[in-house]
Structure formats: structure tokens, C-alpha cells
Design a protein around this motif. Structure first.
Motif, PDB file in Angstrom:
ATOM      1  N   ILE A 181      11.901 -33.847  15.118  1.00  0.00           N
ATOM      2  CA  ILE A 181      11.252 -33.672  13.825  1.00  0.00           C
ATOM      3  C   ILE A 181      11.404 -32.231  13.353  1.00  0.00           C
ATOM      4  O   ILE A 181      11.719 -31.958  12.189  1.00  0.00           O
ATOM      5  CB  ILE A 181       9.765 -34.105  13.912  1.00  0.00           C
ATOM      6  CG1 ILE A 181       9.681 -35.628  14.027  1.00  0.00           C
ATOM      7  CG2 ILE A 181       8.979 -33.610  12.707  1.00  0.00           C
ATOM      8  CD1 ILE A 181       8.284 -36.163  14.240  1.00  0.00           C
TER       9      ILE A 181
ATOM     10  N   VAL B 170      10.707 -36.095  20.587  1.00  0.00           N
ATOM     11  CA  VAL B 170      10.586 -36.463  19.176  1.00  0.00           C
ATOM     12  C   VAL B 170      10.051 -35.293  18.362  1.00  0.00           C
ATOM     13  O   VAL B 170      10.471 -35.067  17.227  1.00  0.00           O
ATOM     14  CB  VAL B 170       9.698 -37.712  19.031  1.00  0.00           C
ATOM     15  CG1 VAL B 170       9.431 -38.006  17.573  1.00  0.00           C
ATOM     16  CG2 VAL B 170      10.373 -38.902  19.674  1.00  0.00           C
ATOM     17  N   ASN B 171       9.168 -34.530  18.967  1.00  0.00           N
ATOM     18  CA  ASN B 171       8.668 -33.322  18.315  1.00  0.00           C
ATOM     19  C   ASN B 171       9.833 -32.395  17.976  1.00  0.00           C
ATOM     20  O   ASN B 171       9.927 -31.869  16.867  1.00  0.00           O
ATOM     21  CB  ASN B 171       7.695 -32.625  19.282  1.00  0.00           C
ATOM     22  CG  ASN B 171       6.787 -31.665  18.581  1.00  0.00           C
ATOM     23  OD1 ASN B 171       6.562 -31.788  17.385  1.00  0.00           O
ATOM     24  ND2 ASN B 171       6.282 -30.700  19.319  1.00  0.00           N
TER      25      ASN B 171
ATOM     26  N   PRO C 267       7.267 -37.652  23.736  1.00  0.00           N
ATOM     27  CA  PRO C 267       6.576 -36.932  22.660  1.00  0.00           C
ATOM     28  C   PRO C 267       7.214 -35.581  22.350  1.00  0.00           C
ATOM     29  O   PRO C 267       7.392 -35.228  21.182  1.00  0.00           O
ATOM     30  CB  PRO C 267       5.151 -36.746  23.209  1.00  0.00           C
ATOM     31  CG  PRO C 267       5.002 -37.807  24.237  1.00  0.00           C
ATOM     32  CD  PRO C 267       6.362 -38.012  24.833  1.00  0.00           C
TER      33      PRO C 267
ATOM     34  N   SER D  61       8.580 -43.540  18.145  1.00  0.00           N
ATOM     35  CA  SER D  61       8.399 -42.994  19.493  1.00  0.00           C
ATOM     36  C   SER D  61       7.146 -43.562  20.141  1.00  0.00           C
ATOM     37  O   SER D  61       7.120 -43.804  21.351  1.00  0.00           O
ATOM     38  CB  SER D  61       8.341 -41.466  19.450  1.00  0.00           C
ATOM     39  OG  SER D  61       7.056 -41.022  19.114  1.00  0.00           O
ATOM     40  N   ILE D  62       6.110 -43.814  19.339  1.00  0.00           N
ATOM     41  CA  ILE D  62       4.895 -44.396  19.916  1.00  0.00           C
ATOM     42  C   ILE D  62       5.179 -45.804  20.426  1.00  0.00           C
ATOM     43  O   ILE D  62       4.776 -46.185  21.528  1.00  0.00           O
ATOM     44  CB  ILE D  62       3.766 -44.395  18.865  1.00  0.00           C
ATOM     45  CG1 ILE D  62       3.313 -42.956  18.616  1.00  0.00           C
ATOM     46  CG2 ILE D  62       2.593 -45.249  19.331  1.00  0.00           C
ATOM     47  CD1 ILE D  62       2.364 -42.803  17.461  1.00  0.00           C
TER      48      ILE D  62
ATOM     49  N   CYS E 291      10.349 -38.385   9.056  1.00  0.00           N
ATOM     50  CA  CYS E 291       9.646 -37.847  10.224  1.00  0.00           C
ATOM     51  C   CYS E 291       8.574 -38.816  10.719  1.00  0.00           C
ATOM     52  O   CYS E 291       8.409 -39.011  11.927  1.00  0.00           O
ATOM     53  CB  CYS E 291       9.010 -36.497   9.893  1.00  0.00           C
ATOM     54  SG  CYS E 291      10.239 -35.238   9.517  1.00  0.00           S
ATOM     55  N   PHE E 292       7.872 -39.446   9.767  1.00  0.00           N
ATOM     56  CA  PHE E 292       6.821 -40.382  10.169  1.00  0.00           C
ATOM     57  C   PHE E 292       7.437 -41.595  10.866  1.00  0.00           C
ATOM     58  O   PHE E 292       6.892 -42.093  11.848  1.00  0.00           O
ATOM     59  CB  PHE E 292       6.017 -40.811   8.934  1.00  0.00           C
ATOM     60  CG  PHE E 292       4.799 -41.617   9.254  1.00  0.00           C
ATOM     61  CD1 PHE E 292       3.772 -41.059  10.009  1.00  0.00           C
ATOM     62  CD2 PHE E 292       4.667 -42.927   8.817  1.00  0.00           C
ATOM     63  CE1 PHE E 292       2.644 -41.798  10.311  1.00  0.00           C
ATOM     64  CE2 PHE E 292       3.536 -43.668   9.121  1.00  0.00           C
ATOM     65  CZ  PHE E 292       2.522 -43.098   9.871  1.00  0.00           C
ATOM     66  N   SER E 293       8.608 -42.043  10.374  1.00  0.00           N
ATOM     67  CA  SER E 293       9.272 -43.166  11.044  1.00  0.00           C
ATOM     68  C   SER E 293       9.615 -42.800  12.480  1.00  0.00           C
ATOM     69  O   SER E 293       9.406 -43.593  13.404  1.00  0.00           O
ATOM     70  CB  SER E 293      10.566 -43.544  10.329  1.00  0.00           C
ATOM     71  OG  SER E 293      10.334 -43.695   8.974  1.00  0.00           O
ATOM     72  N   MET E 294      10.144 -41.595  12.672  1.00  0.00           N
ATOM     73  CA  MET E 294      10.481 -41.167  14.037  1.00  0.00           C
ATOM     74  C   MET E 294       9.239 -41.174  14.913  1.00  0.00           C
ATOM     75  O   MET E 294       9.260 -41.624  16.051  1.00  0.00           O
ATOM     76  CB  MET E 294      11.093 -39.760  14.019  1.00  0.00           C
ATOM     77  CG  MET E 294      12.531 -39.716  13.560  1.00  0.00           C
ATOM     78  SD  MET E 294      13.331 -38.167  14.067  1.00  0.00           S
ATOM     79  CE  MET E 294      13.189 -37.194  12.610  1.00  0.00           C
ATOM     80  N   SER E 295       8.164 -40.667  14.356  1.00  0.00           N
ATOM     81  CA  SER E 295       6.923 -40.579  15.118  1.00  0.00           C
ATOM     82  C   SER E 295       6.418 -41.967  15.512  1.00  0.00           C
ATOM     83  O   SER E 295       6.073 -42.214  16.674  1.00  0.00           O
ATOM     84  CB  SER E 295       5.889 -39.830  14.283  1.00  0.00           C
ATOM     85  OG  SER E 295       4.619 -40.052  14.802  1.00  0.00           O
ATOM     86  N   ARG E 296       6.400 -42.893  14.524  1.00  0.00           N
ATOM     87  CA  ARG E 296       5.929 -44.249  14.838  1.00  0.00           C
ATOM     88  C   ARG E 296       6.837 -44.924  15.851  1.00  0.00           C
ATOM     89  O   ARG E 296       6.384 -45.596  16.771  1.00  0.00           O
ATOM     90  CB  ARG E 296       5.855 -45.125  13.578  1.00  0.00           C
ATOM     91  CG  ARG E 296       4.877 -44.677  12.526  1.00  0.00           C
ATOM     92  CD  ARG E 296       3.505 -44.435  13.047  1.00  0.00           C
ATOM     93  NE  ARG E 296       2.891 -45.606  13.670  1.00  0.00           N
ATOM     94  CZ  ARG E 296       1.711 -45.604  14.265  1.00  0.00           C
ATOM     95  NH1 ARG E 296       1.017 -44.494  14.347  1.00  0.00           N
ATOM     96  NH2 ARG E 296       1.233 -46.694  14.806  1.00  0.00           N
TER      97      ARG E 296
END
Lengths: 368, 257
Positions: free
Chosen positions: A300, A296-297, A293, A356-357, A349-354
Motif C-alpha cells: 500500500i 500488504v502494508n 499484514p 489480505s484479511i 488500497c482498500f481492496s488490497m487490505s480487504r
């Protein structure tokens, strides 16, 4: 008083299904949307706000929108004015990159996916060969973007638009992770020289705003370079953004390293693994997993910080947008313009976040 | 000799471990004081004592998880110094089992067992896996090979940890309170594996309070207190006829419940 008793095997209680109201769709609604009156009230208020906001946004963005026209005077309705997109989208994407050469940028972008696939996904067909392709990709992409080897040379000051954000962002992401790992390990080193260097680098870089680093980069970087070498401004940005993100990355990873129990180090040592093998095989895989987390933070943050290139005279997508908003032909379209810019950043950014989850779930072996 | 159905080969004359004049301090705290201890090949030693008596520290010095300041430790003919080569050589020959298992949670049981053979001993992967399955069968959990440690019970995890150590084919095994973190019903399954191992003639140093285990398999029981060896004897004499007052007190506390 209690009455003594015992059960025989025959009268042991059997398993029975959970009450219907606590499972399935009804169970989900009851526990998540209508559990108690505060929860129910919040659900209703939220639904009301959505009912107000969504139709009016859709009306503005699509139904009442004006799609064609040569300047802002073509837009007469209440809705959004998208007429500029057709004229300006190439600038948003490629900046001042020569329009007859933009196919090179497109190819570099498409090749990015096979280069990333073997690292981001499991069981990619032919991933052993793809990994070699990944290693070669930075060279291929540089040749495509800058030219040489029969391609027309494009000076990097022509780079711009979202392509510049992606170039700087990806280079920064790919470089800052390994450098951050080395700095985090260096900060824990038993050798004072390595430890001090890491601490000084991390604290010095982290303690200064990135925008300041970019301003002074033309003073600092030449110190480390041969005297006659003029430094390309895109490379300058990449170096500074990488250094900045590495310092943050190092601290994120240090947090992960500290969460690994001492017993893991001891078990690795007791089995005869030396420092580098213990780190590579035992400690880092676990520390990096915990740090996902935070990593990825940082990615971003880095990606959005690429908009700061404007301070050294480069025009990324935001710079181009700013220029367009003040252009007399399209004056007053700042909402539409910045919505588009925001969508570009949000999608990445949202793609990276998803991702990483998903990655965290895949690597979650502790509790499975 | 010990009392039970112990068919293991008797200890040889050759020393596996020689410890001479060992002293260790944590800062200014004198944790090990003048330890002299020779361990013969195939000898099984149980070390007990109150907490803080230095028993764990002693066996952790043998594979250099702890550095000592004074004295000599020779393991399998290799003297432990700051020389990393010697330390690695010793660690290859000495297995260790920890109180908290310390399995690698990101690797499967099988990968836990093959990691060191592959990366330290350079064993080919297929061969390392065959060896691993052999030892997992010996600790009676071959069916768990593809699970992750987090899916196993404490007793199963500790048996995997024992198998993982054995996969390196060590000459000496160190056990640091291997059953102290286990629920009572799981202690036996781990002890059974250790008894089994003892009967193969492995040189073992076991820090434990399982006195049943001690009397069943140990050739020698060592009682430590305040960083020194207070008493050592064969298990019969040690349990039935302790000499020192401290040993008597310790035994009365540990056996009273």
C-alpha cells in the motif's frame, strides 16, 4: 465444614442454552454498543456526528451538485462541481496517452484480472494454464502499452494518469516481493559476503527518502548499465520504487522468519530436506503468512509512493490533478479534484487490505 | 534380558551406529566428553540423566542437528563430516521425534507425513499417501489425516510425528524426550506406539525418564551426567543393582514419586 457428597450418572447436570440477553442481536447490541455508560455515551456521540456529517456530504456530493458545463462558471450552486469530470477523466486515467490508442491500456487492464486470479484465489478453473498466462502477462502488457509488433509505438513519456500509477505500482509490487524474500534470506545467510551485501543494500536504501532516490536515479543507475544506454524514465522509476520497497519487504519478512520456531527448521533438516526445500516448503509458507499484514502494508505504501514520479517530470493522476487545479477554466475546484484522486487510491488500497484479511483467514490453520 | 512380553528380534552383531571419542563444546562449555557408544542393529537403548547432562545433545549429533568437534560418528556405514551429501544420506535413514512434536502447522496431518517421502525420496504422491495412511493407522489416528496439527491433542500430535518419521522408512529412530511435553493421560498412548514400534525390531535411541518404558523394552539403559556416560547396563541390573553413586542418587530422585 463441608458435607461429603457424590453424584450418580443420573444427576449429572445437563447442558442448557445461554441466557437470551447474551446471544443474538440483543446480545450483540449489549456487548458492542451499550455495555456500560461510557460505551453508551460514545455510541450516542458517534451516531450524532454521523447524523451531522452524512446528510451534508450527500447533499454536497450528489443532491446540490452540478454535473454538466464547460468551465467553472457553469457551477453556480452550493454543491460540488463535477462538470470537469466529463472533459478531464481521460487525462486522469491515461495521462497523455494518444486517445485513439487508449483501448490498448483498457485491454491490458482487463487482462490483468485473469493473470492475477490463479495466484490470489483458490480453485480457479483452468488455473494451470492461467499461471502460464500470468508469466506471459508482463510481456503482453508491455507490448500493449509501449507498442511494436504492428502496434503504433507510444513513448513512455506519454504515460500518465492513473494508468501510470498502476503500471509502476504493479511492477513494483510483483518485483519487490521476491527480491525482498531473497534479501531477507540473504541477511540470515551464513556466508558473510551474501549477508553483508544484503545488510548494506537494505540499510542504504531504507535510510534514504524515496524522493532522493528518484532524484539521483539518473546518476546512480547508469553506473550499472552500458555507457550508451539511455534509461527510460518509467523504467527508472520502477527500478527505484522496487529497490525501495524491497528493502522494507526484506525487513518485514525477516520478522516473519524470526517468528518461526527453531524446531521447524530442525524437523525439516531431520527429515532430510535440504536448505532450499526446507525454506520453500516449510519455513517461507509460514513466515510469509505471518508477514501478510506487513507485506500488504508495504504494498500500500509503495502504491501511494508512485505519486512521487512527479519529481522526475512524469504526470501521474496526482500530477494531472495539480495541473488541472491551477488551470484558469477550473480554478477553485481543488476539493472535488482531490476527492476524485483520493477515491482512486482508496479503492485500490482498500481492496488490497480487504483481500489480505481474507487471505489471512483462509491460511489460518493453526487455530482452526 | 528384559523382563516382559518382549517378542522383538534380538539385536544383531552389525553396528548401526558407531561413536568413538566424541567430544563437543558449546563455546567453551564442554558438553560431551569422550563418548564411546556402539549401537547394534535392532538394539533399543534408553538414555537417561539429569537435565544438562548432554543426552539430547548426544542423539542430536547422530543426525547432525549438532556439529561435534572431535571424534568419529558413523551411522549406517556413513561417516558424519562436513560433507553435505553424507549428512543428507544419514538424515534419510534416521528418523527423529522431538519433545515439542514440531509438526508443520500449515500442512494437514497427511501432508506432514507425505512431504519428505515425496520431496526427499521422490516417492509418487499416491504411493506416499498410501504409506502415510498405513502408518497413521499404526499409530491409531487414520481418521485425523485431513485435519491440521493445531486441531489435535498433544498425544495425537506426537503420534503423528512418529508416523511422519516412519513414512521415510528409516533404519534408526531417535526420540528426544517424546513424552515430556504431554499431559499425564496422553503419555501412555504415545508410549504404547513406541512399544509397538520396538517390537518390530526398529533400532531405537530414546532419551526419556519413563523408567517403565525402559524396563519394558530397552536392551540397554545408559545413564549420563556431566557430558559423559556414567553407567550402562541391561535394565534389570541398571534398576535393581545400580553401581555408581550418581546413578543411585538419580534413580532415587526419579522413582521416589
Amino acid at each position: 465444614m463441608y458435607e461429603p457428597f457424590h453424584r450418580t450418572t443420573d444427576d449429572m447436570l445437563r447442558e442448557r442454552p445461554a441466557p437470551a440477553a447474551t446471544v443474538g442481536v440483543i446480545g450483540w447490541l449489549r456487548t458492542n454498543l451499550f455495555a456500560g455508560w461510557i460505551n453508551t455515551a460514545l455510541t450516542l456521540v458517534t451516531l450524532y456526528i454521523l447524523w451531522l456529517a452524512i446528510p451534508s456530504f450527500i447533499g454536497w456530493a450528489f443532491i446540490d451538485a452540478q454535473l454538466a458545463g464547460n468551465d467553472r462558471f457553469a457551477c453556480t450552486g452550493d454543491g460540488a462541481c463535477w462538470a470537469w469530470l466529463d472533459q478531464r477523466i481521460n487525462q486522469f486515467l491515461y495521462g497523455f496517452y494518444p486517445s485513439e490508442e487508449t483501448w490498448r491500456v483498457n485491454i491490458a487492464f482487463v487482462l490483468l484480472f485473469p493473470a492475477l486470479a490463479p495466484w490470489l484465489m483458490e480453485n480457479v478453473p483452468g488455473d494451470r494454464y492461467l499461471r502460464w498466462f500470468s508469466v506471459a502477462y508482463p510481456v503482453i502488457a508491455t507490448i500493449l502499452l509501449v507498442g511494436g509488433f504492428g502496434l503504433e509505438v507510444v513513448q513512455t513519456d506519454k504515460f500518465g494518469g492513473f494508468m501510470l500509477n498502476l503500471t509502476v505500482g504493479l511492477a513494483g509490487i510483483v518485483l519487490s516481493l521476491p527480491i525482498g524474500i531473497v534479501l531477507a534470506l540473504g541477511r540470515q545467510s551464513r556466508l558473510p559476503l551474501i549477508r553483508w551485501f544484503s545488510i548494506i543494500f537494505i540499510e542504504a536504501v531504507r535510510g534514504v527518502p524515496l524522493i532522493t532516490l528518484l532524484f539521483v536515479s539518473n546518476i546512480i543507475l547508469p553506473i550499472f548499465l552500458p555507457p550508451d544506454m539511455a534509461l527510460d524514465s518509467v523504467i527508472r522509476v520502477i527500478v527505484m520504487v522496487t529497490a525501495f520497497a524491497s528493502a522494507y519487504m526484506a525487513e518485514v519478512i525477516r520478522g516473519g522468519l524470526q517468528a518461526i520456531p527453531k524446531g521447524q527448521y530442525e524437523a525439516a533438516q531431520a527429515m532430510g530436506l535440504n536448505y532450499s526445500k526446507a525454506m520453500r516448503l516449510i519455513i517461507l509458507p509460514q513466515a510469509l503468512k505471518i508477514s501478510i499484514p506487513g507485506i500488504v502494508n508495504t504494498f500500500i505504501g509503495l502504491f501511494k509512493d508512485t505519486t512521487l514520479v512527479i519529481v522526475i517530470g512524469l504526470f501521474d493522476i496526482l500530477g494531472i490533478a495539480n495541473a488541472m487545479v491551477s488551470n484558469p477554466d477550473w480554478l477553485g475546484l481543488s476539493t472535488e479534484t482531490y476527492v476524485v484522486v483520493a477515491l482512486f487510491f482508496f479503492s485500490v488500497c482498500f481492496s488490497m487490505s480487504r483481500y489480505s484479511i481474507r487471505l489471512e483467514r483462509r491460511l489460518d490453520t493453526d487455530k482452526r | 534380558m528384559s523382563t516382559t512380553e518382549d517378542h522383538a528380534p534380538t539385536p544383531s552383531e552389525n553396528p548401526a551406529i558407531e561413536i568413538e571419542g566424541l567430544n563437543k563444546w558449546y563455546g567453551s562449555f564442554h558438553v560431551l566428553r569422550d563418548i564411546n557408544l556402539d549401537v547394534a542393529e535392532r538394539e533399543r537403548i534408553v538414555i537417561c540423566g539429569p537435565s544438562g547432562s548432554g543426552k539430547s545433545t548426544l542423539i542430536r549429533c547422530i543426525n547432525r542437528l549438532e556439529e561435534h568437534q572431535e571424534g568419529r560418528i558413523i551411522v549406517d556405514g556413513t561417516r558424519l563430516t562436513n560433507d553435505l551429501k553424507n549428512i543428507d544420506a544419514v538424515r534419510r535413514e534416521v528418523g527423529m521425534v522431538f519433545q515439542s512434536f514440531n509438526l508443520f502447522p500449515h500442512l494437514t496431518v497427511l501432508e506432514n507425513c507425505t512431504l519428505a517421502p515425496i520431496w526427499v525420496r521422490k516417492t509418487p504422491k499416491a504411493e506416499a499417501e498410501a504409506i502415510a495412511m498405513e502408518y497413521l493407522e499404526r499409530v491409531k489416528i487414520p481418521e485425523q489425516a485431513l485435519k491440521f496439527p493445531g486441531q489435535l491433542s498433544g498425544g495425537q500430535q506426537q503420534r503423528v510425528a512418529i508416523a511422519r518419521s516412519l513414512c521415510m522408512k528409516p533404519k534408526i529412530m531417535l526420540f528426544d524426550e517424546p513424552t515430556s511435553a504431554l499431559d499425564p493421560e496422553m503419555i501412555k498412548e504415545v508410549l504404547d506406539v513406541m512399544v509397538d514400534l520396538a517390537q518390530t525390531g526398529m533400532t531405537m535411541l530414546v532419551v526419556t525418564h519413563e523408567m517403565g518404558f525402559a524396563s519394558q523394552v530397552a536392551d540397554r539403559v545408559i545413564f549420563m551426567d556431566e557430558g559423559q556416560i556414567v553407567e550402562q547396563n541391561n535394565p534389570d541390573e541398571f534398576f535393581n543393582n545400580p553401581q555408581s553413586e550418581r546413578t543411585k542418587l538419580f534413580l532415587s530422585q526419579i522413582l521416589s514419586h
